[in-house]
Scaffold this motif. Structure first.
Motif, short mmCIF file in Angstrom:
data_model
loop_
_atom_site.label_atom_id
_atom_site.label_comp_id
_atom_site.label_asym_id
_atom_site.label_seq_id
_atom_site.Cartn_x
_atom_site.Cartn_y
_atom_site.Cartn_z
N LEU A 34 2.44 21.89 9.37
CA LEU A 34 2.29 20.85 8.34
C LEU A 34 3.62 20.48 7.71
O LEU A 34 3.91 19.32 7.46
N ILE A 35 4.44 21.53 7.45
CA ILE A 35 5.70 21.26 6.75
C ILE A 35 6.86 20.99 7.71
O ILE A 35 7.87 20.45 7.32
N GLY A 36 6.67 21.42 8.98
CA GLY A 36 7.79 21.32 9.93
C GLY A 36 7.79 20.03 10.58
O GLY A 36 7.88 19.00 10.70
N PHE A 39 -6.94 12.84 14.76
CA PHE A 39 -5.69 12.30 14.23
C PHE A 39 -4.48 12.52 15.14
O PHE A 39 -3.36 12.18 14.76
N GLY A 40 -4.68 13.17 16.27
CA GLY A 40 -3.56 13.49 17.16
C GLY A 40 -2.54 14.40 16.49
O GLY A 40 -1.35 14.36 16.77
N PHE A 41 -3.02 15.22 15.60
CA PHE A 41 -2.15 16.03 14.78
C PHE A 41 -2.83 17.38 14.54
O PHE A 41 -4.05 17.41 14.43
N PRO A 42 -2.14 18.51 14.44
CA PRO A 42 -0.71 18.72 14.68
C PRO A 42 -0.38 18.65 16.18
O PRO A 42 -1.25 18.82 17.01
N GLN A 43 0.90 18.37 16.44
CA GLN A 43 1.30 18.24 17.85
C GLN A 43 1.27 19.58 18.57
O GLN A 43 0.91 19.67 19.72
N SER A 44 1.71 20.63 17.84
CA SER A 44 1.66 21.96 18.44
C SER A 44 0.22 22.47 18.37
O SER A 44 -0.66 21.77 17.86
N PHE A 45 0.00 23.68 18.87
CA PHE A 45 -1.35 24.23 18.76
C PHE A 45 -1.29 25.56 18.00
O PHE A 45 -1.17 26.62 18.61
N PRO A 46 -1.34 25.50 16.64
CA PRO A 46 -1.21 26.73 15.86
C PRO A 46 -2.39 27.67 16.08
O PRO A 46 -3.53 27.21 16.19
N LEU A 47 -2.07 28.97 16.16
CA LEU A 47 -3.13 29.97 16.36
C LEU A 47 -3.42 30.76 15.10
O LEU A 47 -4.43 31.46 15.02
#
Ligand code: ADP
Ligand code: MG
Length: 277
Positions: free
Chosen positions: A275-277, A258-266
């Motif tokens: 998700l909310i930001g 989905f090309g999501f999320p843009q950041s890479f959460p650890l």
């Protein structure tokens, strides 16, 4: 400036055919939190032994390349000097506890380096406070839980005031809760006290949020050495060198599909934020 600088390090134990470390290059700056991970037998403990001088002083073998620990060369510096700069905590805390009380154990290492009594008392008080061990200071280390024992072992090393703490699988005999408490304490010491922490561990999920570097070894070589975000963005999910945390697998899948999320959460918290930001 690097606090540890390793260049072209190769090592083979005496009497063994196999090279255990193959051309290791690694620089670590002051205040970093570094995880060295990889399959059993890939050379993690051997690499730590090269950092605190146990290799070549206690374990002999073929040694090539250079290691500098705070500008000292462990090859021609006595291990007791190196260990005051780079203290090592072992897998099993029992091997590091000797005394009848927690405070006696912490003082033991200080007596060995010949500190005066006043300085000794000061240092014991400081580390008891740092690791929140004041309430159990009079207890025998042998009646403590595994997690408490490991904290006492860490406190005894910290009393020597090393700049670098080396830990070889310090939580492998602990339950998840005690493991988390040790890892959180290490992260705090690193952040607040500017201690450089170098740890070998399998519990990636507990550590990943704190790391400045994730080093993955395989068969004596470093195969990844970068910020965990960069490693997890690159590493092949079919790669079986290390078990990839479930959250990371999910993030990779979402990004691919989905090309999501843009950041890479650890962490789960970072994931929720994304998700909310
Ligand atoms: N004292 C030793 N003498 C000979 N070989 C050793 C010694 N210690 C470890 N090895 C070998 O070196 C390799 C790497 O071991 P080690 O550094 O303990 O790996 P890890 O900590 O990643 O499990 C293994 O093949 C192991 O059998
Ligand atoms: Mg090991």
């Amino acid at each position: 400036m690097s606090i540890i600088e390793i260049r072209g390090l190769c090592f083979r134990y005496s009497g063994s055919e196999e090279m255990v470390l193959r051309n290791i290059d690694l620089s670590i700056d002051e205040g970093e939190f570094v995880l060295i991970t990889g399959p059993t037998g890939c050379g993690k403990s051997t690499l730590l032994r090269c950092m605190n001088g146990l290799i070549p002083h206690l374990y002999s073998g073929d040694y090539k390349g250079s290691v500098k620990v705070m500008n000292l060369n462990p090859v021609n510096t006595p291990p007791y000097i190196i260990s005051q700069h780079a203290g090592m905590v072992l897998q099993n805390p029992e091997n590091q506890l000797f005394s009848l009380s927690v405070e006696g154990d912490i003082a033991f290492a200080l007596e060995n380096i010949g500190l005066n009594r006043e300085e000794m008392v000061k240092r014991v008080e400081t580390v008891l406070k740092l690791l929140r061990l004041e309430e159990i200071r009079k207890r025998s280390p042998y009646e403590l839980s595994g997690g408490q024992k490991q904290k006492v072992a860490i406190a005894s090393i910290l009393a020597l005031q090393p700049k670098i703490l080396l830990l070889d699988e310090p939580t492998s005999s602990l339950d998840p809760r005690s493991a988390k408490s040790i890892i959180d304490a290490l992260a705090w010491l690193c952040k607040d006290k500017k201690l450089t922490v170098i740890i070998t561990e399998h519990r990636l999920d507990l550590l990943v949020q704190y790391l400045s570097k994730l080093v993955i070894m395989d068969s004596g070589k470093i195969v990844y050495n970068d910020h965990p975000r960069n490693v997890f963005e690159k590493i092949s999910l079919e790669d079986t060198i290390i078990p990839i945390p479930k959250l990371i697998q999910l993030v990779r899948l979402l990004k691919k599909e989905f090309g999501f999320p843009q950041s890479f959460p650890l962490t789960v918290e970072e994931f929720v934020d994304s998700l909310i930001g």
